[in-house]
Write a protein that holds these residues in place. Structure first.
Motif, mmCIF file in Angstrom:
data_model
loop_
_atom_site.group_PDB
_atom_site.id
_atom_site.type_symbol
_atom_site.label_atom_id
_atom_site.label_comp_id
_atom_site.label_asym_id
_atom_site.label_seq_id
_atom_site.Cartn_x
_atom_site.Cartn_y
_atom_site.Cartn_z
ATOM 1 N N HIS A 1 33.177 -89.171 -6.953
ATOM 2 C CA HIS A 1 33.287 -89.671 -5.577
ATOM 3 C C HIS A 1 33.823 -91.095 -5.551
ATOM 4 O O HIS A 1 34.560 -91.464 -4.654
ATOM 5 N N GLY A 2 33.414 -91.871 -6.507
ATOM 6 C CA GLY A 2 33.857 -93.257 -6.552
ATOM 7 C C GLY A 2 33.220 -93.986 -7.711
ATOM 8 O O GLY A 2 32.339 -93.458 -8.374
ATOM 9 N N PHE A 3 33.694 -95.202 -7.940
ATOM 10 C CA PHE A 3 33.104 -96.033 -8.981
ATOM 11 C C PHE A 3 33.474 -97.486 -8.747
ATOM 12 O O PHE A 3 34.384 -97.804 -7.988
ATOM 13 N N TYR A 4 32.725 -98.359 -9.402
ATOM 14 C CA TYR A 4 32.934 -99.800 -9.293
ATOM 15 C C TYR A 4 33.441 -100.317 -10.625
ATOM 16 O O TYR A 4 32.959 -99.904 -11.683
ATOM 17 N N ARG A 5 34.403 -101.214 -10.573
ATOM 18 C CA ARG A 5 34.925 -101.858 -11.784
ATOM 19 C C ARG A 5 34.968 -103.363 -11.568
ATOM 20 O O ARG A 5 35.388 -103.849 -10.514
ATOM 21 N N TYR A 6 34.553 -104.072 -12.590
ATOM 22 C CA TYR A 6 34.601 -105.533 -12.612
ATOM 23 C C TYR A 6 35.557 -105.916 -13.732
ATOM 24 O O TYR A 6 35.316 -105.606 -14.894
ATOM 25 N N VAL A 7 36.682 -106.532 -13.367
ATOM 26 C CA VAL A 7 37.707 -106.874 -14.347
ATOM 27 C C VAL A 7 38.168 -108.309 -14.113
ATOM 28 O O VAL A 7 38.685 -108.629 -13.036
ATOM 29 N N ARG A 8 37.939 -109.145 -15.093
ATOM 30 C CA ARG A 8 38.397 -110.542 -15.029
ATOM 31 C C ARG A 8 38.035 -111.231 -13.707
ATOM 32 O O ARG A 8 38.896 -111.748 -13.012
ATOM 33 N N ARG A 9 36.788 -111.195 -13.390
ATOM 34 C CA ARG A 9 36.230 -111.803 -12.180
ATOM 35 C C ARG A 9 36.736 -111.177 -10.881
ATOM 36 O O ARG A 9 36.596 -111.738 -9.810
ATOM 37 N N ASN A 10 37.347 -110.017 -10.985
ATOM 38 C CA ASN A 10 37.791 -109.272 -9.810
ATOM 39 C C ASN A 10 36.927 -108.029 -9.658
ATOM 40 O O ASN A 10 36.602 -107.368 -10.644
ATOM 41 N N LYS A 11 36.582 -107.716 -8.403
ATOM 42 C CA LYS A 11 35.711 -106.585 -8.118
ATOM 43 C C LYS A 11 36.495 -105.524 -7.361
ATOM 44 O O LYS A 11 37.119 -105.812 -6.346
ATOM 45 N N TYR A 12 36.416 -104.296 -7.874
ATOM 46 C CA TYR A 12 37.142 -103.175 -7.290
ATOM 47 C C TYR A 12 36.195 -102.012 -7.044
ATOM 48 O O TYR A 12 35.415 -101.654 -7.923
ATOM 49 N N ILE A 13 36.303 -101.432 -5.871
ATOM 50 C CA ILE A 13 35.613 -100.183 -5.585
ATOM 51 C C ILE A 13 36.689 -99.126 -5.412
ATOM 52 O O ILE A 13 37.579 -99.262 -4.561
ATOM 53 N N PHE A 14 36.615 -98.086 -6.247
ATOM 54 C CA PHE A 14 37.542 -96.967 -6.156
ATOM 55 C C PHE A 14 36.843 -95.835 -5.416
ATOM 56 O O PHE A 14 35.716 -95.480 -5.749
ATOM 57 N N ILE A 15 37.519 -95.281 -4.435
ATOM 58 C CA ILE A 15 36.980 -94.198 -3.620
ATOM 59 C C ILE A 15 37.918 -93.000 -3.737
ATOM 60 O O ILE A 15 39.140 -93.151 -3.639
ATOM 61 N N ASN A 16 37.344 -91.834 -3.917
ATOM 62 C CA ASN A 16 38.144 -90.617 -3.993
ATOM 63 C C ASN A 16 38.806 -90.364 -2.639
ATOM 64 O O ASN A 16 38.138 -90.160 -1.632
ATOM 65 N N SER A 17 40.113 -90.378 -2.620
ATOM 66 C CA SER A 17 40.873 -90.214 -1.371
ATOM 67 C C SER A 17 40.733 -88.815 -0.782
ATOM 68 O O SER A 17 41.079 -88.597 0.377
ATOM 69 N N ASN A 18 40.211 -87.871 -1.552
ATOM 70 C CA ASN A 18 40.061 -86.494 -1.082
ATOM 71 C C ASN A 18 38.769 -86.267 -0.296
ATOM 72 O O ASN A 18 38.569 -85.185 0.250
ATOM 73 N N LEU A 19 37.901 -87.269 -0.238
ATOM 74 C CA LEU A 19 36.634 -87.116 0.466
ATOM 75 C C LEU A 19 36.830 -87.211 1.975
ATOM 76 O O LEU A 19 37.763 -87.867 2.451
ATOM 77 N N ALA A 20 35.912 -86.598 2.717
ATOM 78 C CA ALA A 20 35.887 -86.772 4.174
ATOM 79 C C ALA A 20 35.574 -88.236 4.467
ATOM 80 O O ALA A 20 34.924 -88.913 3.662
ATOM 81 N N GLU A 21 36.023 -88.711 5.616
ATOM 82 C CA GLU A 21 35.864 -90.128 5.957
ATOM 83 C C GLU A 21 34.407 -90.589 5.900
ATOM 84 O O GLU A 21 34.118 -91.658 5.390
ATOM 85 N N HIS A 22 33.466 -89.796 6.418
ATOM 86 C CA HIS A 22 32.069 -90.221 6.405
ATOM 87 C C HIS A 22 31.511 -90.302 4.985
ATOM 88 O O HIS A 22 30.678 -91.137 4.696
ATOM 89 N N LYS A 23 32.011 -89.460 4.083
ATOM 90 C CA LYS A 23 31.568 -89.542 2.689
ATOM 91 C C LYS A 23 32.154 -90.776 2.012
ATOM 92 O O LYS A 23 31.504 -91.411 1.186
ATOM 93 N N LYS A 24 33.385 -91.108 2.371
ATOM 94 C CA LYS A 24 34.012 -92.309 1.820
ATOM 95 C C LYS A 24 33.178 -93.537 2.157
ATOM 96 O O LYS A 24 32.978 -94.414 1.316
ATOM 97 N N GLU A 25 32.693 -93.598 3.397
ATOM 98 C CA GLU A 25 31.890 -94.748 3.802
ATOM 99 C C GLU A 25 30.608 -94.834 2.986
ATOM 100 O O GLU A 25 30.252 -95.898 2.490
ATOM 101 N N PHE A 26 29.931 -93.716 2.825
ATOM 102 C CA PHE A 26 28.693 -93.737 2.047
ATOM 103 C C PHE A 26 28.964 -94.146 0.601
ATOM 104 O O PHE A 26 28.257 -94.974 0.032
ATOM 105 N N VAL A 27 29.991 -93.572 -0.001
ATOM 106 C CA VAL A 27 30.329 -93.908 -1.381
ATOM 107 C C VAL A 27 30.654 -95.392 -1.494
ATOM 108 O O VAL A 27 30.215 -96.072 -2.421
#
Length: 146
Positions: free
Chosen positions: A40-66
């Motif tokens: 569904h998604g994951f968090y990555r911390y790279v060189r003091r940068n924070k990224y949240i990756f969200i699966n683009s195939n999810l319904a919008e309400h699931k994207k928000e929760f993730v």
């Protein structure tokens, strides 16, 4: 609970519980990406940068929760790269996943809103449907409220 206090401080700091506003102020990059269906998604911390990756195939309400769940990792576990959130596995025995779930439900349903729902005699099923979150997380919220 300490997570509830962290969430309330976050809401007070940014004067909102809106995930888009909070992530923007915290300089967290949200990236929608075509991920494996089980992720569904994951968090990555790279060189003091924070990224949240969200699966683009999810319904919008699931994207928000993730996104809110992953923001929990950003706030609670900023230097940890979370593995991934498997499909329909909101309750992991992994401590950090459980903490991110608590963070998510506290941010999505602040105490004052939860009390309003109680006064309106809403069921946990109605609240879960309204916020598009698993019933188990609403149960967690109400266990922590009383």
């Amino acid at each position: 609970m300490w997570i509830k206090k962290i969430v309330q401080d976050l809401i007070n700091t940014y004067q909102t519980n809106d995930i888009a506003v909070i992530t923007q102020h915290m300089n967290v990059q949200i990236i929608e990406y075509d991920l494996d269906n089980e992720i569904h998604g994951f968090y990555r911390y790279v060189r003091r940068n924070k990224y949240i990756f969200i699966n683009s195939n999810l319904a919008e309400h699931k994207k928000e929760f993730v996104c809110v769940h992953e923001l929990g990792h950003v706030v609670l576990h900023p230097d940890v790269n979370t593995p991934f959130m498997r499909s329909n596995t909101y309750f992991s025995i992994d401590k950090i996943e459980h903490q991110a779930n608590i963070f998510a439900v506290e941010l999505l349903i602040p105490d004052e809103l939860a009390r309003k729902y109680i006064s309106e005699r809403m069921t946990i099923y109605e609240i879960a449907a309204l916020h598009h979150v698993p019933v188990e997380l609403v149960e967690l919220k109400f266990k922590g409220l009383f």
